[in-house]
Design a protein around this motif. Structure first.
Motif, PDB file in Angstrom:
ATOM      1  N   SER A 135      82.044  38.612  28.569  1.00  0.00           N
ATOM      2  CA  SER A 135      81.087  39.559  27.991  1.00  0.00           C
ATOM      3  C   SER A 135      79.793  38.828  27.652  1.00  0.00           C
ATOM      4  CB  SER A 135      81.671  40.224  26.738  1.00  0.00           C
ATOM      5  OG  SER A 135      81.978  39.261  25.747  1.00  0.00           O
ATOM      6  N   ILE A 136      78.742  39.589  27.453  1.00  0.00           N
ATOM      7  CA  ILE A 136      77.426  39.008  27.165  1.00  0.00           C
ATOM      8  C   ILE A 136      77.020  39.362  25.735  1.00  0.00           C
ATOM      9  CG2 ILE A 136      74.966  39.089  27.750  1.00  0.00           C
ATOM     10  CD1 ILE A 136      75.814  39.584  30.655  1.00  0.00           C
ATOM     11  N   ILE A 137      76.590  38.360  24.995  1.00  0.00           N
ATOM     12  CA  ILE A 137      76.157  38.592  23.616  1.00  0.00           C
ATOM     13  C   ILE A 137      74.645  38.400  23.507  1.00  0.00           C
ATOM     14  CG2 ILE A 137      78.322  38.120  22.429  1.00  0.00           C
ATOM     15  CD1 ILE A 137      77.489  35.222  22.137  1.00  0.00           C
ATOM     16  N   ILE A 138      74.025  39.251  22.694  1.00  0.00           N
ATOM     17  CA  ILE A 138      72.590  39.179  22.439  1.00  0.00           C
ATOM     18  C   ILE A 138      72.389  38.436  21.121  1.00  0.00           C
ATOM     19  CG2 ILE A 138      70.451  40.489  22.188  1.00  0.00           C
ATOM     20  CD1 ILE A 138      71.846  40.816  24.910  1.00  0.00           C
ATOM     21  N   VAL A 139      71.547  37.417  21.155  1.00  0.00           N
ATOM     22  CA  VAL A 139      71.405  36.512  20.009  1.00  0.00           C
ATOM     23  C   VAL A 139      69.969  36.534  19.490  1.00  0.00           C
ATOM     24  CG1 VAL A 139      71.779  34.165  19.169  1.00  0.00           C
ATOM     25  CG2 VAL A 139      73.157  35.034  21.074  1.00  0.00           C
ATOM     26  N   GLU A 140      69.853  36.625  18.161  1.00  0.00           N
ATOM     27  CA  GLU A 140      68.542  36.661  17.516  1.00  0.00           C
ATOM     28  C   GLU A 140      68.349  35.380  16.700  1.00  0.00           C
ATOM     29  OE1 GLU A 140      65.257  36.999  16.996  1.00  0.00           O
ATOM     30  OE2 GLU A 140      65.854  38.971  17.770  1.00  0.00           O
ATOM     31  N   PRO A 141      67.576  34.425  17.223  1.00  0.00           N
ATOM     32  CA  PRO A 141      67.386  33.160  16.507  1.00  0.00           C
ATOM     33  C   PRO A 141      66.469  33.258  15.297  1.00  0.00           C
ATOM     34  CG  PRO A 141      66.096  33.166  18.524  1.00  0.00           C
ATOM     35  CD  PRO A 141      66.920  34.425  18.542  1.00  0.00           C
ATOM     36  N   GLU A 142      65.737  34.347  15.158  1.00  0.00           N
ATOM     37  CA  GLU A 142      64.808  34.490  14.038  1.00  0.00           C
ATOM     38  C   GLU A 142      65.459  35.146  12.820  1.00  0.00           C
ATOM     39  OE1 GLU A 142      60.423  35.002  15.409  1.00  0.00           O
ATOM     40  OE2 GLU A 142      61.615  36.346  16.659  1.00  0.00           O
ATOM     41  N   GLU A 143      66.759  35.365  12.866  1.00  0.00           N
ATOM     42  CA  GLU A 143      67.461  35.977  11.735  1.00  0.00           C
ATOM     43  C   GLU A 143      68.302  34.921  11.034  1.00  0.00           C
ATOM     44  OE1 GLU A 143      70.747  39.529  11.034  1.00  0.00           O
ATOM     45  OE2 GLU A 143      69.069  39.832  12.388  1.00  0.00           O
ATOM     46  N   GLN A 144      68.288  34.945   9.708  1.00  0.00           N
ATOM     47  CA  GLN A 144      69.055  33.991   8.926  1.00  0.00           C
ATOM     48  C   GLN A 144      70.515  34.450   8.809  1.00  0.00           C
ATOM     49  OE1 GLN A 144      68.087  30.968   7.663  1.00  0.00           O
ATOM     50  NE2 GLN A 144      66.262  31.355   8.898  1.00  0.00           N
ATOM     51  N   PRO A 145      71.470  33.573   9.087  1.00  0.00           N
ATOM     52  CA  PRO A 145      72.883  33.967   8.992  1.00  0.00           C
ATOM     53  C   PRO A 145      73.324  34.120   7.543  1.00  0.00           C
ATOM     54  CG  PRO A 145      72.708  31.636   9.505  1.00  0.00           C
ATOM     55  CD  PRO A 145      71.307  32.184   9.554  1.00  0.00           C
ATOM     56  N   ILE A 146      74.279  35.007   7.332  1.00  0.00           N
ATOM     57  CA  ILE A 146      74.898  35.189   6.020  1.00  0.00           C
ATOM     58  C   ILE A 146      76.410  35.099   6.196  1.00  0.00           C
ATOM     59  CG2 ILE A 146      73.010  36.621   5.129  1.00  0.00           C
ATOM     60  CD1 ILE A 146      74.746  39.083   5.676  1.00  0.00           C
ATOM     61  N   ASN A 147      77.129  35.163   5.104  1.00  0.00           N
ATOM     62  CA  ASN A 147      78.587  35.098   5.173  1.00  0.00           C
ATOM     63  C   ASN A 147      79.145  36.160   6.122  1.00  0.00           C
ATOM     64  OD1 ASN A 147      81.267  34.310   4.447  1.00  0.00           O
ATOM     65  ND2 ASN A 147      81.352  35.997   2.978  1.00  0.00           N
ATOM     66  N   LYS A 148      80.007  35.750   7.021  1.00  0.00           N
ATOM     67  CA  LYS A 148      80.687  36.575   8.009  1.00  0.00           C
ATOM     68  C   LYS A 148      79.807  36.975   9.188  1.00  0.00           C
ATOM     69  CE  LYS A 148      84.319  38.325   4.968  1.00  0.00           C
ATOM     70  NZ  LYS A 148      85.065  39.523   4.491  1.00  0.00           N
ATOM     71  N   SER A 149      78.586  36.415   9.260  1.00  0.00           N
ATOM     72  CA  SER A 149      77.762  36.615  10.461  1.00  0.00           C
ATOM     73  C   SER A 149      78.431  35.929  11.641  1.00  0.00           C
ATOM     74  CB  SER A 149      76.370  36.001  10.270  1.00  0.00           C
ATOM     75  OG  SER A 149      75.609  36.701   9.326  1.00  0.00           O
ATOM     76  N   PHE A 150      78.254  36.514  12.824  1.00  0.00           N
ATOM     77  CA  PHE A 150      78.668  35.842  14.049  1.00  0.00           C
ATOM     78  C   PHE A 150      77.474  34.999  14.502  1.00  0.00           C
ATOM     79  CE2 PHE A 150      81.360  39.673  14.000  1.00  0.00           C
ATOM     80  CZ  PHE A 150      82.601  39.040  13.978  1.00  0.00           C
ATOM     81  N   VAL A 151      77.692  33.696  14.621  1.00  0.00           N
ATOM     82  CA  VAL A 151      76.571  32.791  14.807  1.00  0.00           C
ATOM     83  C   VAL A 151      76.750  31.883  16.023  1.00  0.00           C
ATOM     84  CG1 VAL A 151      75.973  32.759  12.358  1.00  0.00           C
ATOM     85  CG2 VAL A 151      77.629  31.091  13.240  1.00  0.00           C
ATOM     86  N   ILE A 152      75.615  31.413  16.524  1.00  0.00           N
ATOM     87  CA  ILE A 152      75.570  30.363  17.520  1.00  0.00           C
ATOM     88  C   ILE A 152      75.113  29.104  16.794  1.00  0.00           C
ATOM     89  CG2 ILE A 152      74.645  29.628  19.741  1.00  0.00           C
ATOM     90  CD1 ILE A 152      76.333  32.209  19.828  1.00  0.00           C
ATOM     91  N   VAL A 153      75.901  28.037  16.888  1.00  0.00           N
ATOM     92  CA  VAL A 153      75.648  26.826  16.124  1.00  0.00           C
ATOM     93  C   VAL A 153      75.734  25.608  17.041  1.00  0.00           C
ATOM     94  CG1 VAL A 153      76.413  25.377  14.195  1.00  0.00           C
ATOM     95  CG2 VAL A 153      76.640  27.848  14.044  1.00  0.00           C
ATOM     96  N   ARG A 154      74.835  24.666  16.824  1.00  0.00           N
ATOM     97  CA  ARG A 154      74.924  23.387  17.520  1.00  0.00           C
ATOM     98  C   ARG A 154      75.378  22.328  16.532  1.00  0.00           C
ATOM     99  NH1 ARG A 154      69.657  20.361  19.635  1.00  0.00           N
ATOM    100  NH2 ARG A 154      69.527  19.964  17.396  1.00  0.00           N
ATOM    101  N   GLN A 155      76.481  21.664  16.880  1.00  0.00           N
ATOM    102  CA  GLN A 155      76.920  20.511  16.103  1.00  0.00           C
ATOM    103  C   GLN A 155      77.748  19.608  17.014  1.00  0.00           C
ATOM    104  OE1 GLN A 155      79.138  21.907  12.687  1.00  0.00           O
ATOM    105  NE2 GLN A 155      81.036  22.087  13.813  1.00  0.00           N
ATOM    106  N   ASP A 156      77.706  18.317  16.729  1.00  0.00           N
ATOM    107  CA  ASP A 156      78.441  17.331  17.532  1.00  0.00           C
ATOM    108  C   ASP A 156      77.978  17.336  18.985  1.00  0.00           C
ATOM    109  OD1 ASP A 156      79.935  16.774  15.239  1.00  0.00           O
ATOM    110  OD2 ASP A 156      81.388  18.336  15.726  1.00  0.00           O
ATOM    111  N   GLY A 157      76.673  17.286  19.208  1.00  0.00           N
ATOM    112  CA  GLY A 157      76.162  17.224  20.573  1.00  0.00           C
ATOM    113  C   GLY A 157      75.116  18.290  20.838  1.00  0.00           C
ATOM    114  N   ASN A 158      74.772  18.475  22.116  1.00  0.00           N
ATOM    115  CA  ASN A 158      73.722  19.413  22.498  1.00  0.00           C
ATOM    116  C   ASN A 158      74.228  20.820  22.744  1.00  0.00           C
ATOM    117  OD1 ASN A 158      71.638  17.529  22.385  1.00  0.00           O
ATOM    118  ND2 ASN A 158      72.081  16.786  24.445  1.00  0.00           N
TER     119      ASN A 158
END
Length: 203
Positions: A135-158
């Motif tokens: 499936s394809i997800i639409i992501v808004e990088p200009e929105e601040q995440p809150i508790n229980k948000s579905f997020v895209i995160v970078r950690q431990d690499g690129n």
């Protein structure tokens, strides 16, 4: 999305004057299953969503548009957003500032996209059954995440990862929806790459 999808199934079914039993027979499930789908108590498996759409003689995309309250007959406004890779999602500045977006595949969505809105194709089953692989997800990088948000995160690499943010006030975690995968502590050097706003389904 469970309740909204259930509403859409019931709306389209009743418009076609089809009983729950008839729809259940066409989809290959029991009548109580259809009842649970429509009430939002149970989310249909990805394969069943396609079967339901076929039984109701609509496209999967139209089924989700009805779930979002869009009148599919009116022709909703469509926005084009780049469909980028998970590595690119972890390096958004490079994608939007240094790369030529004309050379990146774009998809159309009814989400009111902003300047840096982007799309990702879900890989793996860590977020099933709500977000099936492919499936394809639409992501808004200009929105601040809150508790229980579905997020895209970078950690431990690129490379970016897709999880649900859990914030208990003292610590933050990244939670997969599939219980077969462990909850991951949010590392201090993590970078949020956006909040997931919508899921699109290929037809």
């Amino acid at each position: 999305m469970g309740f909204e999808l259930g509403f859409a199934i019931k709306k389209l079914r009743t418009e076609k004057k089809m009983s729950q039993a008839t729809l259940a027979e066409k989809v290959g499930v029991s009548t109580p299953n259809i009842s649970r789908y429509e009430s939002g108590k149970q989310y249909p498996e990805f394969e069943k969503i396609k079967d339901i759409a076929d039984a109701l003689d609509v496209k999967i995309s139209d089924l989700f548009l009805v779930a979002e309250g869009v009148n599919v007959k009116s022709g909703p406004d469509l926005y084009r957003v780049p469909l980028i890779s998970w590595v690119q999602a972890g390096n958004l500045k490079e994608v939007f500032i240094n790369n030529d977006l004309d050379n990146i595949e774009h998809i159309e969505t009814t989400y009111r996209a902003r300047k840096y809105t982007y799309a990702l194709r879900v890989v793996g089953d860590s977020m099933e059954a709500k977000f099936p692989e492919g499936s394809i997800i639409i992501v808004e990088p200009e929105e601040q995440p809150i508790n229980k948000s579905f997020v895209i995160v970078r950690q431990d690499g690129n490379k970016a990862t897709f999880k649900q943010l859990i914030d208990d006030g003292s610590s933050q975690y990244l939670k997969p929806l599939n219980e077969r995968y462990p909850i991951i502590p949010l590392s201090p050097d993590s970078e949020f790459c956006g909040v997931v706003k919508r899921m699109e389904m290929d037809v």
